[in-house]
Design an enzyme around this catalytic site. Structure first.
Site, PDB file in Angstrom:
ATOM      1  NE  ARG A  95      35.040  54.615  34.446  1.00  0.00           N
ATOM      2  CZ  ARG A  95      35.540  55.677  33.807  1.00  0.00           C
ATOM      3  NH1 ARG A  95      34.781  56.706  33.509  1.00  0.00           N
ATOM      4  NH2 ARG A  95      36.812  55.691  33.443  1.00  0.00           N
ATOM      5  CG  HIS A 102      31.971  57.274  28.855  1.00  0.00           C
ATOM      6  ND1 HIS A 102      32.148  56.184  29.664  1.00  0.00           N
ATOM      7  CD2 HIS A 102      32.913  58.171  29.261  1.00  0.00           C
ATOM      8  CE1 HIS A 102      33.145  56.402  30.512  1.00  0.00           C
ATOM      9  NE2 HIS A 102      33.637  57.617  30.271  1.00  0.00           N
ATOM     10  CD  GLU A 107      29.883  53.666  29.501  1.00  0.00           C
ATOM     11  OE1 GLU A 107      31.003  53.903  29.029  1.00  0.00           O
ATOM     12  OE2 GLU A 107      29.391  54.310  30.419  1.00  0.00           O
ATOM     13  N   GLY A 139      32.264  62.808  28.485  1.00  0.00           N
ATOM     14  CA  GLY A 139      32.611  63.846  29.458  1.00  0.00           C
ATOM     15  C   GLY A 139      33.892  64.589  29.117  1.00  0.00           C
ATOM     16  CG  ASP A 151      28.859  61.181  29.552  1.00  0.00           C
ATOM     17  OD1 ASP A 151      28.453  61.104  28.374  1.00  0.00           O
ATOM     18  OD2 ASP A 151      30.059  61.291  29.845  1.00  0.00           O
TER      19      ASP A 151
HETATM   20  C1  DGY Z   1      38.065  58.944  32.149  1.00  0.00           C
HETATM   21  O1  DGY Z   1      39.124  59.528  31.875  1.00  0.00           O
HETATM   22  O2  DGY Z   1      37.972  58.179  33.087  1.00  0.00           O
HETATM   23  C2  DGY Z   1      36.912  59.206  31.255  1.00  0.00           C
HETATM   24  O3  DGY Z   1      35.779  58.548  31.678  1.00  0.00           O
HETATM   25  C3  DGY Z   1      37.228  58.851  29.833  1.00  0.00           C
HETATM   26  O4  DGY Z   1      37.775  57.605  29.763  1.00  0.00           O
END
Ligand code: DGY
Length: 320
Positions: A240, A287, A269, A289, A264
């Site tokens: 995050r 973002h 955001e 991932g 990322d």
């Molecule tokens: C999560 O699942 O927390 C990822 O960052 C995608 O939202």
């Protein structure tokens, strides 16, 4: 025949997940995939029994208190729940679930990509070749930092952190970690536990963040902590944006204290921080991932498993 619960799916989740959701719920689906404001979320809440949101929909306390009493559960399509005021939701008697486990491998593989891309100067190299500017070669050209055999520090040794450690072992890295508690031997697999975060920072030639964003971890990587890392270290954040003081990171990247960063996640955001764009030693992604076909299906299904359990009177597996 009893009517199906009404489920609002706030974003464009995978087709397989939508298909499955429609079998058990009267679905309202945001096919245009636009972001709903807090006011719109509040307005929509009077029409639905359940909400399946992503991390993009923010349920702050002042929103939660205005949600319609009809809403019984928020089944997140994310493992991170920092977009939800959990105590406020609980106080309203609204169940909250997330989707752990299923995105660990996808997120850790992206963290590894960030680490490799940052260490081996992927941004500069790709741009140079793409623009037709590659007109020189020498042993001194585009020399980066070797990942294989180096030391990696992992902050947060939950499921994603452990998957990152597995990847790192495949590259012969020496794995160190800091976590609220020490892992059992079978999970630790030879990784070195640092009870003290500062001690971990001192050995982290590469540092990868895998802890949740909470009030305690906000700006975890500030100027003081970055200064404790070895000179020329690389910072990777696929967790995050709130975990990193972005201004402090920029100073460290400009001065060479850190040789590179792979990011990322950003404080703001979508969009990120335009100041990073000026730096060649930052490898950035938007973002993504968990953005693989396999994982998106698994996340949708996990959120639906939680909803199905809830509406059949059982405790959802991922109840927070
Ligand atoms: C999560 O699942 O927390 C990822 O960052 C995608 O939202």
């Amino acid at each position: 025949m009893t009517s199906k619960p009404v489920l609002w799916i706030t974003r464009r989740i995978s087709d397989a997940s939508i298909e499955r959701a429609k079998k058990s719920y009267d679905c309202i689906i945001n096919y245009e995939d636009r972001l709903y404001s807090a006011d719109e979320i509040i307005e929509m809440s009077s029409r639905v029994d359940a909400i399946l949101p992503c991390h993009s929909e923010v349920f702050r306390g002042d929103t939660v208190e205005k949600l319609h009493p009809r809403v019984k559960i928020i089944a997140n399509h994310s493992v991170g729940v920092d977009h939800c005021d959990i105590p406020a939701l609980k106080a309203r008697g609204i169940a909250v679930t997330n989707t752990p486990d299923v995105l660990s491998d996808a997120t850790a593989e992206l963290a590894f990509l960030l680490m490799l891309g940052a260490a081996r100067r992927a941004v500069e190299g790709d741009r140079m070749v793409r623009k037709g500017e590659w007109d020189f070669w020498s042993p001194a050209f585009m020399v980066g930092k070797q990942v294989s055999g180096s030391r990696i520090g992992i902050i947060g040794m939950g499921r994603v952190g452990q998957a990152m450690a597995r990847n790192a072992r495949g590259f012969g890295m020496e794995v160190h970690y800091h976590n609220r508690s020490r892992l059992s031997d079978d999970k630790e697999m030879g990784a070195v536990f640092h009870e003290d975060l500062d001690s971990l920072l001192g050995v982290s030639d590469f540092l990868s963040l895998h802890c949740p964003a909470t009030p305690e971890t906000t700006d975890l990587m500030n100027a003081e902590r970055i200064a404790m890392m070895p000179d020329g270290a690389v910072l990777v954040n696929s967790a995050r944006g709130a975990l990193v003081d972005e201004d402090a990171l920029i100073v460290a990247l400009e001065s060479g204290k850190l040789s590179a960063a792979g990011l990322d996640c950003f404080v703001s955001e979508p969009g990120g921080n335009p100041k990073f764009s000026k730096l060649d030693n930052v490898f950035m992604l938007p973002h993504i991932g968990s953005a693989t076909v396999t994982t998106r299906d698994a996340m949708g299904f996990r959120a639906l498993d939680n909803l199905d359990a809830f509406f059949s009177g059982n405790e959802p597996k991922d109840l927070l």
